[in-house]
Design a protein around this motif. Sequence first.
Motif, PDB file in Angstrom:
ATOM      1  N   TYR A 143       0.856  -1.185   0.000  1.00 31.09           N
ATOM      2  CA  TYR A 143       0.000   0.000   0.000  1.00 31.09           C
ATOM      3  C   TYR A 143       0.885   1.226   0.000  1.00 31.09           C
ATOM      4  N   ASP A 144       0.336   2.311  -0.516  1.00 30.63           N
ATOM      5  CA  ASP A 144       1.014   3.602  -0.536  1.00 30.63           C
ATOM      6  C   ASP A 144       0.193   4.590   0.270  1.00 30.63           C
ATOM      7  N   VAL A 145       0.855   5.390   1.088  1.00 30.62           N
ATOM      8  CA  VAL A 145       0.182   6.436   1.851  1.00 30.62           C
ATOM      9  C   VAL A 145      -0.005   7.635   0.921  1.00 30.62           C
ATOM     10  N   LEU A 146      -1.267   8.027   0.709  1.00 26.65           N
ATOM     11  CA  LEU A 146      -1.588   9.177  -0.147  1.00 26.65           C
ATOM     12  C   LEU A 146      -1.668  10.471   0.650  1.00 26.65           C
ATOM     13  N   TRP A 203      -5.912  10.334  11.071  1.00 25.73           N
ATOM     14  CA  TRP A 203      -6.546  10.033   9.797  1.00 25.73           C
ATOM     15  C   TRP A 203      -5.478   9.726   8.754  1.00 25.73           C
ATOM     16  N   VAL A 204      -5.743   8.722   7.898  1.00 29.39           N
ATOM     17  CA  VAL A 204      -4.813   8.408   6.810  1.00 29.39           C
ATOM     18  C   VAL A 204      -5.604   7.887   5.614  1.00 29.39           C
ATOM     19  N   ARG A 205      -5.120   8.212   4.416  1.00 29.57           N
ATOM     20  CA  ARG A 205      -5.700   7.713   3.164  1.00 29.57           C
ATOM     21  C   ARG A 205      -4.611   6.951   2.445  1.00 29.57           C
ATOM     22  N   ILE A 206      -4.901   5.674   2.104  1.00 29.61           N
ATOM     23  CA  ILE A 206      -3.907   4.838   1.439  1.00 29.61           C
ATOM     24  C   ILE A 206      -4.465   4.301   0.130  1.00 29.61           C
ATOM     25  N   LYS A 207      -3.575   3.829  -0.719  1.00 30.50           N
ATOM     26  CA  LYS A 207      -3.930   3.167  -1.975  1.00 30.50           C
ATOM     27  C   LYS A 207      -3.466   1.727  -1.847  1.00 30.50           C
ATOM     28  N   ASN A 208      -4.400   0.767  -1.945  1.00 24.83           N
ATOM     29  CA  ASN A 208      -4.108  -0.656  -1.835  1.00 24.83           C
ATOM     30  C   ASN A 208      -4.662  -1.315  -3.088  1.00 24.83           C
ATOM     31  N   GLY A 209      -3.781  -1.690  -4.022  1.00 20.42           N
ATOM     32  CA  GLY A 209      -4.243  -2.190  -5.316  1.00 20.42           C
ATOM     33  C   GLY A 209      -4.958  -1.068  -6.036  1.00 20.42           C
ATOM     34  N   ASN A 210      -6.165  -1.340  -6.517  1.00 21.80           N
ATOM     35  CA  ASN A 210      -6.951  -0.298  -7.183  1.00 21.80           C
ATOM     36  C   ASN A 210      -7.836   0.470  -6.217  1.00 21.80           C
ATOM     37  N   ASP A 211      -7.845   0.059  -4.954  1.00 21.40           N
ATOM     38  CA  ASP A 211      -8.749   0.660  -3.972  1.00 21.40           C
ATOM     39  C   ASP A 211      -8.099   1.798  -3.200  1.00 21.40           C
ATOM     40  N   GLU A 212      -8.903   2.835  -2.987  1.00 25.93           N
ATOM     41  CA  GLU A 212      -8.521   3.904  -2.064  1.00 25.93           C
ATOM     42  C   GLU A 212      -9.180   3.578  -0.734  1.00 25.93           C
TER      43      GLU A 212
END
Length: 189
Positions: free
Chosen positions: A101-104, A110-119
Amino acid sequence: MRLAPVLLALSLASAACERQPETRPEPAKQLPAAPKRPGAELLRGTWQVDGFEASSPAGSASAAALQAQADSPEAQAVRITYTGSQVQIQAPGQPVLSSTYDVLDSRPGWVRIKNGNDEVVIAFRDDDHMTVDRRGNQFGAKMKMKRAAGPAPQPPKLAAGSATIAAPFQSAKVVGTSAAGNPIVKIGP
């Protein structure tokens, strides 16, 4: 004579006020302080399921079905570990599933990540409780999680002379999302 009805009304009002017990406002309940550390930092560690809630009205049936299973020994034995770049899902007797996953974006609590195609948006109630919301899945459920207090329960040991089954490949990668919003996982090299 006009004064008599006014005096009667005042004396009744005065008597009514005297009969009511004195009410004082209750002290406000102390809510836990909002997390001050960045969400990406709070996310690191091992977590377990604490419950589910609907992410939309369309997801209420899905959330109710998942919530009915949340307290089962099988669900409580699952551990999800966030390392800073990988999420690992561990269930007793199963191979560990891993994906990156990448931290956006990361803010306090609070955190927003990208895991595969999912936000995925993760909000922390405190340092040890979070809600995971996989965006883009209107029929899904938000997963409430709590920090795991110890190692995952282990599967029962095999009796002497029992056969063991070799574990399949120990890697997995999220390669897409189904029409219902569930991750599609490729297992293997």
